[in-house]
Write a protein that holds these residues in place. Structure first.
Motif, mmCIF file in Angstrom:
data_model
loop_
_atom_site.group_PDB
_atom_site.id
_atom_site.type_symbol
_atom_site.label_atom_id
_atom_site.label_comp_id
_atom_site.label_asym_id
_atom_site.label_seq_id
_atom_site.Cartn_x
_atom_site.Cartn_y
_atom_site.Cartn_z
ATOM 1 N N ASN A 48 0.810 -1.220 0.000
ATOM 2 C CA ASN A 48 0.000 0.000 0.000
ATOM 3 C C ASN A 48 0.843 1.269 0.000
ATOM 4 O OD1 ASN A 48 -2.499 1.325 -0.002
ATOM 5 N ND2 ASN A 48 -2.616 1.372 2.231
ATOM 6 N N GLY A 49 2.001 1.220 -0.647
ATOM 7 C CA GLY A 49 2.859 2.392 -0.707
ATOM 8 C C GLY A 49 3.839 2.507 0.438
ATOM 9 N N TYR A 50 3.760 1.643 1.419
ATOM 10 C CA TYR A 50 4.705 1.590 2.538
ATOM 11 C C TYR A 50 5.675 0.432 2.292
ATOM 12 C CZ TYR A 50 1.270 4.395 5.192
ATOM 13 O OH TYR A 50 0.405 5.372 5.616
ATOM 14 N N ASP A 51 6.797 0.460 2.999
ATOM 15 C CA ASP A 51 7.620 -0.745 2.998
ATOM 16 C C ASP A 51 8.366 -0.858 4.310
ATOM 17 O OD1 ASP A 51 10.718 -0.001 2.247
ATOM 18 O OD2 ASP A 51 9.306 1.379 1.299
ATOM 19 N N PHE A 52 8.606 -2.105 4.704
ATOM 20 C CA PHE A 52 9.195 -2.428 5.998
ATOM 21 C C PHE A 52 10.306 -3.446 5.791
ATOM 22 C CE2 PHE A 52 4.775 -1.312 6.615
ATOM 23 C CZ PHE A 52 4.797 -0.439 7.702
ATOM 24 N N ALA A 53 11.528 -3.056 6.123
ATOM 25 C CA ALA A 53 12.627 -4.017 6.136
ATOM 26 C C ALA A 53 12.474 -4.927 7.352
ATOM 27 C CB ALA A 53 13.961 -3.283 6.171
ATOM 28 N N ARG A 54 13.240 -6.013 7.370
ATOM 29 C CA ARG A 54 13.087 -7.000 8.437
ATOM 30 C C ARG A 54 13.310 -6.397 9.820
ATOM 31 N NH1 ARG A 54 10.005 -11.083 8.764
ATOM 32 N NH2 ARG A 54 9.722 -10.778 10.989
ATOM 33 N N ASP A 55 14.290 -5.509 9.945
ATOM 34 C CA ASP A 55 14.555 -4.947 11.267
ATOM 35 C C ASP A 55 13.387 -4.093 11.739
ATOM 36 O OD1 ASP A 55 14.960 -2.940 9.411
ATOM 37 O OD2 ASP A 55 16.835 -2.223 10.281
ATOM 38 N N ALA A 56 12.715 -3.416 10.802
ATOM 39 C CA ALA A 56 11.544 -2.623 11.178
ATOM 40 C C ALA A 56 10.388 -3.521 11.595
ATOM 41 C CB ALA A 56 11.120 -1.725 10.020
ATOM 42 N N LEU A 57 10.223 -4.629 10.905
ATOM 43 C CA LEU A 57 9.179 -5.582 11.286
ATOM 44 C C LEU A 57 9.451 -6.158 12.672
ATOM 45 C CD1 LEU A 57 8.834 -7.482 7.898
ATOM 46 C CD2 LEU A 57 7.207 -5.834 8.831
ATOM 47 N N GLU A 58 10.703 -6.538 12.931
ATOM 48 C CA GLU A 58 11.051 -7.106 14.227
ATOM 49 C C GLU A 58 10.864 -6.091 15.341
ATOM 50 O OE1 GLU A 58 11.614 -10.108 15.018
ATOM 51 O OE2 GLU A 58 11.813 -11.000 13.033
ATOM 52 N N ALA A 59 11.188 -4.834 15.070
ATOM 53 C CA ALA A 59 11.007 -3.797 16.090
ATOM 54 C C ALA A 59 9.532 -3.631 16.436
ATOM 55 C CB ALA A 59 11.594 -2.476 15.597
ATOM 56 N N ARG A 60 8.675 -3.708 15.441
ATOM 57 C CA ARG A 60 7.239 -3.572 15.702
ATOM 58 C C ARG A 60 6.687 -4.777 16.463
ATOM 59 N NH1 ARG A 60 8.471 -0.144 12.019
ATOM 60 N NH2 ARG A 60 7.234 1.775 11.812
ATOM 61 N N LEU A 61 7.212 -5.953 16.148
ATOM 62 C CA LEU A 61 6.805 -7.124 16.913
ATOM 63 C C LEU A 61 7.243 -7.004 18.373
ATOM 64 C CD1 LEU A 61 7.556 -10.074 14.446
ATOM 65 C CD2 LEU A 61 5.325 -9.134 15.049
ATOM 66 N N ALA A 62 8.440 -6.540 18.586
ATOM 67 C CA ALA A 62 8.928 -6.378 19.957
ATOM 68 C C ALA A 62 8.086 -5.354 20.714
ATOM 69 C CB ALA A 62 10.402 -5.962 19.943
ATOM 70 N N ASP A 63 7.722 -4.264 20.053
ATOM 71 C CA ASP A 63 6.866 -3.255 20.688
ATOM 72 C C ASP A 63 5.512 -3.855 21.048
ATOM 73 O OD1 ASP A 63 8.795 -1.332 20.536
ATOM 74 O OD2 ASP A 63 7.977 -0.354 18.743
#
Length: 684
Positions: A439-454
């Motif tokens: 949807n016009g956004y993108d998330f590298a793996r480290d960003a995904l992992e940070a959101r999971l940790a949050d």
């Protein structure tokens, strides 16, 4: 949603700014999903959520200023669609995207889903993209109620068309049907759906076979529910499936006496007429796990304590009276294997299949459960490519959107997954996602992992409920104030600050502010002000419900002719005015302290008309308050029975001398519910 609320939404959900400009994924191997093949050494340029160009890396021109994502040694495929979810908590977007789910089909719709769909389409949320059915429509069981308490009820065929028309006009593209519909009501719903250009999906009703449902116009079946009807060996009698006492007997019939030739004929029919199935095998698998085993799942750290408590089978109304012994778990394990075999037959005969999980049913965790379901499809005989098609191009074909998504092609949505391994060789490659574009956004793996940790940290924090009331108005004299806490299965789910005042007109004013983590989008603040007559009936009042998605507002007033007028501005922008005949009192879904005041004003057993809210929509219900017989429910001043047509809610109230709440108890579908004053704040 007003622009003033947008920053709070983004901050609360940790959503980054939507990037501007093109992105080039260079030297990547494409998994286009329009064929069982991969295309090496390609460069894909995306911009504003769309694929702008695809070409050989050696000749493709990267636009000036484009952000480059290195794709060498990696594979690029379409994002997955989980085609059976129940999405109420907005923050679960993290779990879906981290697992490559970029589209979901929500299977129990409400106005909040229409509002959420709009925000995603407008780019205010990254996703996943949302398709939603209508609310559930069910028939009356032997008790005269529906299975789920907030379902719409169609008890007679003539009730079908107005309901379908209203939902179609509001924007629901699919009507979700359920198990207790009669043959006549199911047929009437199918006719109405065809008239209004929407499809019928959901459970096959217990009263008819799959073949009958298909003849009526049923488009897609969920969970393989009810497939045993008319598909057992000759001479085998099937007990009443609506009686939960027959759960294991029905399972054993399917295990021991399924007529596999008739299942194959059904599969051929489904292929010929292109009738869909979403098997959701993972939800059946999870019923085979003992709770102690299920609680070892490491991904439970992403679910709240309240959710984990509600997942205990002993708290679930669907399993009340069930003996959880070895026979129970062994039988369900064998049944799960039967369903897997049925999926294999459907596939071998060309019947179309969808990838879906039915999350968040107990221990079916959003996002993470998609990998188990892909493995289930593989175990049923599908190749990796065929299993992936069920969640990509086939999912898009089901909703007639193949021109927009499902494959990697120029012009389509750039909902893409960058993987270190080839998923066509092994679907397990999807467990190691390097980058998600959606949807016009993108998330590298480290960003995904940070959101999971949050997420893991956030669900363990004690909830903070902001319930402070606005200052009292000048035209009222305060009588009492305090706070109430709402617990379900021992977990705190909401708190309410309240104030009771006497207005200059002599009316009782009840004011409440309730903060909940179980509302629209997972978080909601509800502010209510009602002026009541001495008998508890509503003279006038307002209610405003604010969530990350926007606002619902309701205004109530007693008209001169004696009726009650309710005006609604719903979260999805829908406006309506409803006239209820006569005077009404509030139910606890409008104001628990106003209901307590009306109960306290009763001199004995009293039947009243009540105003309730079901998924934000006002309805009229019957409220009966009575004193329990001596010796029953010790300490209970009143028992309140609320007939919501689809549900009978019974609550025990202990009230103080002036009608304030000492305690409210209710056996809810999610476990024992208790409302009581917060320590130190006195009775409510």
């Amino acid at each position: 949603m007003s622009s003033a609320r947008l920053p709070a939404l983004r901050e609360g959900l940790d959503i980054p700014a939507r990037p501007e400009g093109p992105v080039a994924i260079t030297s990547v191997t494409l998994v286009p999903m329009d064929r069982d093949a991969v295309i090496p050494d390609q460069t894909v340029v995306i911009e504003a959520g769309r694929i702008r160009s695809i070409g050989p890396a050696a000749t493709c021109v990267v636009p000036p200023g484009a952000r480059v994502v290195e794709g060498r040694g990696r594979y690029l495929m379409p994002g997955l669609a989980d085609m059976h979810v129940h999405w109420w908590d907005l923050d679960e977007y993290r779990l879906y995207l981290a697992n490559g789910v970029t589209t979901v089909r929500n299977m129990w719709g409400a106005p909040m889903h229409l509002a959420l769909q709009r925000q995603i389409r407008n780019g205010l949320l990254p996703g996943p993209h949302l398709i939603t059915t209508s609310p559930i429509v069910d028939g009356p069981g032997k008790s005269g109620r529906t299975i789920w308490s907030t379902s719409a009820m169609v008890a007679r065929p003539e009730q079908a068309e107005p309901l379908v028309r209203a939902w179609a006009e509001r924007g629901y593209p699919q009507i979700k049907v359920y198990s207790w519909l009669s043959p006549e009501s199911h047929a009437a719903l199918c006719v109405a759906a065809k008239t209004h250009g929407v499809m019928i999906t959901g459970h096959c009703p217990d009263s008819i076979s799959y073949e009958q449902a298909i003849a009526n116009g049923h488009t897609c079946f969920e969970h393989l529910t009810g497939i045993r009807r008319d598909h057992l060996e000759a001479g085998v009698t099937m007990p009443d499936p609506s009686d939960r006492a027959n759960r294991l007997a029905l399972a054993k019939l399917a295990i021991e006496h399924l007529d596999w030739d008739s299942i194959r004929r059904l599969a051929v029919l489904m292929h010929e007429q292109q009738i869909w199935n979403c098997p959701t095998g993972v939800v059946w698998q999870q019923t085979t796990q003992r709770p102690a085993q299920a609680r070892l799942d490491p991904y439970l750290r992403y679910m709240s304590p309240a959710t984990r408590a509600a997942w205990d089978p002993s708290q679930d109304f669907r399993f009340r009276g069930q003996t959880f012994d070895d026979d129970y778990y062994d039988t369900l394990a064998r049944l799960s294997e039967v369903y897997r075999r049925i999926v294999g037959v459907l596939h071998s005969e060309g019947a179309p299949l969808l990838l879906g999980t039915d999350t968040p049913n107990p221990y079916v965790i959003p996002g993470f459960s998609i990998h188990r379901e892909l493995a289930n499809l593989r175990a049923a005989g599908l190749s990796s490519y065929e299993a992936l098609r069920c969640g990509t191009v086939e999912a898009a074909r089901f909703v007639n959107e193949t021109a927009d998504w499902g494959t990697v092609e120029v012009g389509k949505r750039a909902d893409l997954l960058l993987l270190p391994g080839n998923p066509v060789d092994d679907v397990a490659a999807l467990r190691e996602i390097a980058h998600v574009f959606v949807n016009g956004y993108d998330f590298a793996r480290d960003a995904l992992e940070a959101r999971l940790a949050d997420r893991a940290r956030a669900v363990e924090r004690p909830p903070v409920f902001e319930t402070e009331l606005d200052p009292p108005s000048d035209d009222a004299t305060a009588l009492r104030a305090g706070r109430l806490r709402d617990e379900v299965a021992g977990a705190v789910v909401a708190e309410t600050s309240f104030r009771r005042s006497r207005t200059s007109r002599g009316e009782l004013r009840v004011e409440e502010r309730t903060a909940s983590e179980q509302g629209q989008g997972g978080r909601m603040v509800r502010t209510t002000s009602l002026d009541l007559k001495a008998d508890g009936t509503i003279v006038r009042g307002t209610q405003r419900m604010v969530s990350p998605l926007g606002e619902d507002t309701i205004e109530v007033r007693s008209a001169e002719g004696g009726d009650t007028i309710v005006e609604v501005q719903a979260i999805d922008g829908f406006q309506s005015t409803i006239t209820l005949p006569g005077k009404v009192i509030a139910t606890e879904r409008v104001s628990v302290t106003a209901l307590a005041a009306a109960v306290a004003a009763s001199s004995g057993e009293a039947s009243r008309q009540g105003l309730t809210l079901e998924r934000g929509e006002p309805r009229s219900v019957s409220v009966v308050a009575s004193r329990p017989p001596a010796g029953e429910a010790a300490g209970t001043a009143w028992r309140v029975a609320i007939d919501r047509v689809s549900e009978l809610t019974e609550q025990d109230y202990r009230l103080g001398p002036d009608g304030t709440i000492l305690e409210v108890l209710e056996t809810s579908p999610r476990g024992q519910r208790r409302i009581a004053p917060v320590d130190g704040f006195g009775p409510g």
